[in-house]
Design a protein around this motif. Sequence first.
Motif, PDB file in Angstrom:
ATOM      1  N   ASN A  94       0.843  -1.193   0.000  1.00 39.88           N
ATOM      2  CA  ASN A  94       0.000   0.000   0.000  1.00 39.88           C
ATOM      3  C   ASN A  94       0.875   1.239   0.000  1.00 39.88           C
ATOM      4  N   GLY A  95       0.494   2.215  -0.785  1.00 34.93           N
ATOM      5  CA  GLY A  95       1.255   3.450  -0.841  1.00 34.93           C
ATOM      6  C   GLY A  95       0.361   4.637  -1.117  1.00 34.93           C
ATOM      7  N   ALA A  96       0.917   5.815  -0.975  1.00 31.35           N
ATOM      8  CA  ALA A  96       0.186   7.059  -1.230  1.00 31.35           C
ATOM      9  C   ALA A  96       0.852   7.797  -2.392  1.00 31.35           C
ATOM     10  N   GLN A  98       2.435  10.581  -4.223  1.00 31.67           N
ATOM     11  CA  GLN A  98       3.147  11.751  -3.723  1.00 31.67           C
ATOM     12  C   GLN A  98       3.254  12.855  -4.768  1.00 31.67           C
ATOM     13  N   ILE A 107       5.256   7.026  -5.791  1.00 31.98           N
ATOM     14  CA  ILE A 107       4.430   6.439  -4.739  1.00 31.98           C
ATOM     15  C   ILE A 107       5.241   6.383  -3.447  1.00 31.98           C
ATOM     16  N   ASN A 108       4.675   6.930  -2.384  1.00 34.49           N
ATOM     17  CA  ASN A 108       5.330   6.893  -1.077  1.00 34.49           C
ATOM     18  C   ASN A 108       4.959   5.591  -0.374  1.00 34.49           C
ATOM     19  N   TYR A 127      -4.437   9.634 -11.111  1.00 35.28           N
ATOM     20  CA  TYR A 127      -3.668   9.489  -9.879  1.00 35.28           C
ATOM     21  C   TYR A 127      -3.636  10.822  -9.121  1.00 35.28           C
ATOM     22  N   LYS A 131      -3.900  10.063  -2.773  1.00 31.75           N
ATOM     23  CA  LYS A 131      -4.746   8.868  -2.841  1.00 31.75           C
ATOM     24  C   LYS A 131      -3.920   7.632  -2.514  1.00 31.75           C
ATOM     25  N   ARG A 132      -4.507   6.732  -1.709  1.00 25.70           N
ATOM     26  CA  ARG A 132      -3.829   5.493  -1.357  1.00 25.70           C
ATOM     27  C   ARG A 132      -4.217   4.398  -2.347  1.00 25.70           C
ATOM     28  N   LYS A 134      -2.904   0.324  -4.144  1.00 26.61           N
ATOM     29  CA  LYS A 134      -2.064  -0.867  -4.032  1.00 26.61           C
ATOM     30  C   LYS A 134      -1.201  -0.989  -5.281  1.00 26.61           C
ATOM     31  N   GLU A 219     -10.099  -1.984  -7.018  1.00 24.75           N
ATOM     32  CA  GLU A 219      -8.721  -1.571  -7.275  1.00 24.75           C
ATOM     33  C   GLU A 219      -8.431  -1.422  -8.760  1.00 24.75           C
TER      34      GLU A 219
END
Length: 341
Positions: A94-96, A98, A107-108, A127, A131-132, A134, A219
């Motif tokens: 999972n990432g956010a 950036q 992606i963080n 994007y 937003k989080r 996968k 997703e």
Amino acid sequence: MDENGRFKFSQVFIVVPEEEYTNPEQQKTVAEAKKMGFKKAKIGDEITTDLPEKSEFGRIAAQTAKQVILQRLKESEKKIIFEEFSQKINTLMNGAIQQIDRQAVIINLGRVNALLLPKDQIPGEIYPFGKRIKVLVVSIEEGGREPRILVSRSRPEFVSALFFDGVPEISSGAVTIKNISREAGVRTKISVATDRSELDPIGSCVGQRGSRIQAILSELGEEKIDIILWDNDDKKYLANALSPAKVERISLMPEQKRALVLVDADQLSLAIGREGQNVRLAGRLTGWNIDLEEATDARIKEMEKIEKAKGKSPRQRRVRLGRKKKTITKKKTAVKKPQKI
């Protein structure tokens, strides 16, 4: 550092056997440790010695020492991250989001940033910042100030990982994913199977009232998923893979890895799919080159002749989808031989 602002430095050594002694800056043998005053030292122990104090350091020397220490810390952190993410390749994270840099999305992932290249993005997906989402970790490369981690959302393995993460029967091994073919953002076909007769592999993936498949679809945006029942019989597997179209007859040419499939006229466009998508994905899923034709009476008779020429019995059950065809055979009657008088 004490209350007067003075630093005390010490050096740590690991006691190792003589045959493993390679680095005098970090290692000592048992004999050397005892000479240094550690009489009870044994292999595996850590011994610490105080370094002599220095008071003549100037500003330049202090800055140099600081830079060396920071550089060593960064190198150590870089090595730890590389080893950690090397073990996470082909796993979901999972990432956010950036930022977006030249169409690539950064992606963080927490301790480090990953790169989502255009080829690994789902076409048409937006994007927004923060937003989080996968992502699937696909590779990690050394270089630069930190390791370069590449992630993907468009590869078939991403959908496989979503099923593995969201379906307990797949993660436990009770249901296996046989193959998957995907056109990201549009449609995916995935074939599943199980050795347990009491288990429905398709139902396990769908979940109660579609709860599991809906979580996976959330997703993937507008992408559709066809869950196909795998079969060891190539004809049945091909018929399943071409769903939702209904197949009338199938003839296989194994030496060319080609399959001739006949469908009714009203099923032909459904079997082909938009821009040939359905038959294309079915071919990738099964590994067969599929030729679709309309099931006319003349074509069916011609296929029967081909099947007979291959040495197959006309009484053999033919693959049909949607209904079963009964084969009626006449019983042979014994002919009585004339009795000799």
